[in-house]
Design an enzyme around this catalytic site. Structure first.
Site, short mmCIF file in Angstrom:
data_model
loop_
_atom_site.label_atom_id
_atom_site.label_comp_id
_atom_site.label_asym_id
_atom_site.label_seq_id
_atom_site.Cartn_x
_atom_site.Cartn_y
_atom_site.Cartn_z
N GLN A 22 3.42 9.99 1.60
CA GLN A 22 4.38 9.07 1.13
C GLN A 22 5.66 9.65 0.02
O GLN A 22 6.39 9.29 -0.16
CB GLN A 22 4.44 7.93 1.03
N GLY A 82 0.71 -0.86 -0.15
CA GLY A 82 0.01 0.07 -0.20
C GLY A 82 1.03 1.45 0.12
O GLY A 82 1.74 1.00 0.05
N HIS A 116 -1.99 7.70 6.85
CA HIS A 116 -1.47 8.48 5.99
C HIS A 116 -1.85 9.98 5.03
O HIS A 116 -1.59 11.35 5.39
CB HIS A 116 -1.05 7.77 4.65
N CYS A 129 6.38 -0.21 7.00
CA CYS A 129 6.15 1.38 6.45
C CYS A 129 6.74 1.40 5.84
O CYS A 129 7.97 1.82 6.30
CB CYS A 129 5.75 2.02 7.17
N LEU A 130 6.47 1.70 4.31
CA LEU A 130 7.64 2.41 3.18
C LEU A 130 8.93 3.66 3.66
O LEU A 130 9.17 3.94 3.70
CB LEU A 130 7.09 2.21 2.29
N HIS A 154 -4.26 1.37 6.87
CA HIS A 154 -3.53 2.75 7.90
C HIS A 154 -3.10 3.40 6.12
O HIS A 154 -2.16 4.93 6.66
CB HIS A 154 -2.09 1.45 7.45
N GLU A 155 -3.30 3.75 5.24
CA GLU A 155 -3.20 4.94 4.42
C GLU A 155 -3.34 5.89 4.16
O GLU A 155 -3.00 6.66 4.64
CB GLU A 155 -3.16 3.90 2.99
CO CO Z 1 2.87 3.63 5.58
#
Ligand code: CO
Length: 166
Positions: A49, A44, A135, A89-90, A131-132
């Site tokens: 991000q 995701g 963000h 998370c990236l 989660h996304e």
């Molecule tokens: Co994330």
């Protein structure tokens, strides 16, 4: 070219703006976001991000080269039934933690053509979407984690860096 913004960059703390034009440029952004997500092995990715201040998230399938783009996503129902899972998370490489999320959600969103869609989602996909969407509101999983399972030292270091910059 887009690149992943990492914690503690304050870009990750901004609230993203609603998508208002469903145009070719947006499709291009979505495609680029998907490519980054695939390269970095994520499932995701949210606009902030990659320094895109728009309410766009991309969810990929683990085993197939397919993805879904959710624009202006909004959760209209969270199940009271929750479950704790380990998240990463990236934007926070090498850090993982346990986060409690609703098992089922109802989601309202727009696709790239501007069609309004409603969907009931459960399981891993429901977790990833929660989660996304966080963000998009400047929230990271470390804010909600009940426990950091891996990378606590690294996280402490990054938090220190943040304090020194402020
Ligand atoms: Co994330």
């Amino acid at each position: 070219m887009l690149k992943i913004i990492e914690y503690p960059n304050i870009i990750l703390r901004k609230t993203a703006q609603a998508v208002t034009s469903f145009d070719a440029q947006l499709k291009e952004v979505a495609k680029e976001m998907y490519n980054i997500m695939l390269t970095d092995d994520g499932i995701g990715l949210a606009g902030p991000q990659v320094n895109i201040n728009q309410r766009i998230i991309i969810i990929g399938k683990l085993d197939a080269k397919e993805y879904t783009v959710y624009l202006n996503p909004e959760i209209t129902y969270f199940s009271k039934d929750k479950e704790i899972g380990e998240e990463g998370c990236l934007s926070l490489p090498h850090i993982f933690g346990l986060v409690k999320r609703s098992k089922k959600i109802h989601l309202k969103y727009y696709d790239l053509e501007g069609n309004k869609i409603k969907e009931k989602i459960k399981g891993l996909k429901a977790t990833v979407i929660q989660h996304e969407i966080d963000h998009l509101n400047g929230i990271l999983f470390i804010d909600k984690a009940e426990e950091i399972t891996r990378g606590q030292d690294l996280l402490d270091k990054l938090k220190n860096k943040l304090e020194k910059n402020v």
